[in-house]
Write a protein that holds these residues in place. Structure first.
Motif, PDB file in Angstrom:
ATOM      1  N   GLY A 106       0.813  -1.209   0.000  1.00  0.00           N
ATOM      2  CA  GLY A 106       0.000   0.000   0.000  1.00  0.00           C
ATOM      3  C   GLY A 106       0.845   1.257   0.000  1.00  0.00           C
ATOM      4  N   THR A 107       1.984   1.218   0.697  1.00  0.00           N
ATOM      5  CA  THR A 107       2.882   2.376   0.701  1.00  0.00           C
ATOM      6  C   THR A 107       3.461   2.620  -0.686  1.00  0.00           C
ATOM      7  OG1 THR A 107       3.444   1.939   3.009  1.00  0.00           O
ATOM      8  CG2 THR A 107       4.941   3.352   1.764  1.00  0.00           C
ATOM      9  N   ALA A 109       2.024   1.843  -3.484  1.00  0.00           N
ATOM     10  CA  ALA A 109       0.937   2.407  -4.292  1.00  0.00           C
ATOM     11  C   ALA A 109       0.741   3.888  -4.009  1.00  0.00           C
ATOM     12  CB  ALA A 109      -0.363   1.645  -4.014  1.00  0.00           C
ATOM     13  N   LEU A 110       1.053   4.307  -2.780  1.00  0.00           N
ATOM     14  CA  LEU A 110       0.891   5.714  -2.420  1.00  0.00           C
ATOM     15  C   LEU A 110       2.034   6.582  -2.926  1.00  0.00           C
ATOM     16  CD1 LEU A 110      -0.648   7.905  -0.819  1.00  0.00           C
ATOM     17  CD2 LEU A 110       0.695   7.229   1.186  1.00  0.00           C
ATOM     18  N   ALA A 160       2.269   2.403  -9.484  1.00  0.00           N
ATOM     19  CA  ALA A 160       1.297   2.676  -8.427  1.00  0.00           C
ATOM     20  C   ALA A 160      -0.061   2.046  -8.698  1.00  0.00           C
ATOM     21  CB  ALA A 160       1.147   4.182  -8.255  1.00  0.00           C
ATOM     22  N   ILE A 161      -0.537   2.096  -9.935  1.00  0.00           N
ATOM     23  CA  ILE A 161      -1.890   1.616 -10.224  1.00  0.00           C
ATOM     24  C   ILE A 161      -2.030   0.118  -9.954  1.00  0.00           C
ATOM     25  CG2 ILE A 161      -3.593   1.309 -12.056  1.00  0.00           C
ATOM     26  CD1 ILE A 161      -2.670   4.000 -13.196  1.00  0.00           C
ATOM     27  N   TYR A 164      -1.842  -0.577  -6.154  1.00  0.00           N
ATOM     28  CA  TYR A 164      -3.057  -0.212  -5.414  1.00  0.00           C
ATOM     29  C   TYR A 164      -4.166  -1.246  -5.633  1.00  0.00           C
ATOM     30  CZ  TYR A 164      -7.162   2.394  -3.922  1.00  0.00           C
ATOM     31  OH  TYR A 164      -8.321   2.765  -3.311  1.00  0.00           O
ATOM     32  N   HIS A 167      -3.260  -4.425  -3.804  1.00  0.00           N
ATOM     33  CA  HIS A 167      -3.372  -4.207  -2.360  1.00  0.00           C
ATOM     34  C   HIS A 167      -4.821  -4.351  -1.904  1.00  0.00           C
ATOM     35  CE1 HIS A 167      -4.003  -1.472   1.145  1.00  0.00           C
ATOM     36  NE2 HIS A 167      -2.972  -2.136   1.598  1.00  0.00           N
ATOM     37  N   ARG A 168      -5.734  -3.732  -2.624  1.00  0.00           N
ATOM     38  CA  ARG A 168      -7.155  -3.858  -2.288  1.00  0.00           C
ATOM     39  C   ARG A 168      -7.645  -5.297  -2.477  1.00  0.00           C
ATOM     40  NH1 ARG A 168      -9.117  -0.359   0.853  1.00  0.00           N
ATOM     41  NH2 ARG A 168     -11.194  -0.851   0.055  1.00  0.00           N
TER      42      ARG A 168
END
Length: 216
Positions: A106-107, A109-110, A160-161, A164, A167-168
């Protein structure tokens, strides 16, 4: 190389994200977390009282569901509230292990878009500095700065995409596993509680007390 030195952290993040995704895909397989038929088999063992410490330890090391059920079996002769508390404590540790590395994913992705934006800013600064030094006479220098900026932006978004989305996906997968494990643990808890509760015996009826006065 065309993106400049700002591409280095983006490439490192992409390698780390790929390693996490491959590891979680292997670890969070359904048959590895929730072996089919395990819950029914454990309940049959508990009902037939075919359990020993070595058997329980082997069950605990087999899978996350097995660890949760083994925690209940380890205190199967205790009151229901104590068994439930042990299941909840063990469940928190099991969920923590299933969510391992997901915070890192998640980090990534951020910070992926932020790293791309950082590279964009560096590329634009280089472009304007070259314009200040050499003027507008050499358009290729400006094109190089703009290209570096755009490459960093695209690379950051490319990392990132997917990070993310995955991660979800892994978060929702772990949440679904938690619901299934909670249901299986509740079934075992009910079986252990019912088997530990002695059958109620009917209370004997008291004989009526004879009246001291004779009826006329």
């Amino acid at each position: 190389m065309a993106g400049g030195w700002a591409m280095a952290p983006i490439l490192i993040c992409s390698a780390v994200a790929l390693a996490i995704v491959l590891e979680r895909c292997w670890t969070l397989r359904r048959k590895s977390v929730l072996p089919p038929g395990l819950s029914q088999e454990v309940r049959e063992w508990a009902q037939s009282d075919q359990l020993d410490p070595e058997h329980i330890e082997k069950l605990s090391n087999g899978s996350p569901l097995g660890e949760l059920l083994a925690a209940a079996l380890a205190v199967r002769n205790r009151p229901r509230e104590l068994i439930k508390e042990r299941i909840e404590d063990t469940g928190r540790h099991v969920v923590h292990r299933m969510e391992r590395y997901l915070n890192t994913l998640g980090t990534i992705a951020l910070i992926g878009p932020l790293l791309g934006l950082f590279g964009t800013v560096i590329g634009l600064i280089r472009m304007f500095m070259q314009v200040m030094v050499g003027g507008m006479a050499d358009p290729t220098k400006m094109a190089g700065g703009i290209g570096e900026a755009l490459i960093c932006t695209a690379a950051g978004l490319t990392v990132a995409i997917p990070a993310y989305v995955l991660h979800r996906y892994f978060r929702s997968k772990v949440a679904g596993y938690c619901v299934d494990m909670e249901r299986q643990a509740t079934l075992l808890l009910d079986d252990l509680t019912m088997s530990a509760t002695p059958a109620a015996t009917p209370r004997p009826r008291r004989a009526p007390v004879a009246s001291g006065k004779a009826q006329v």
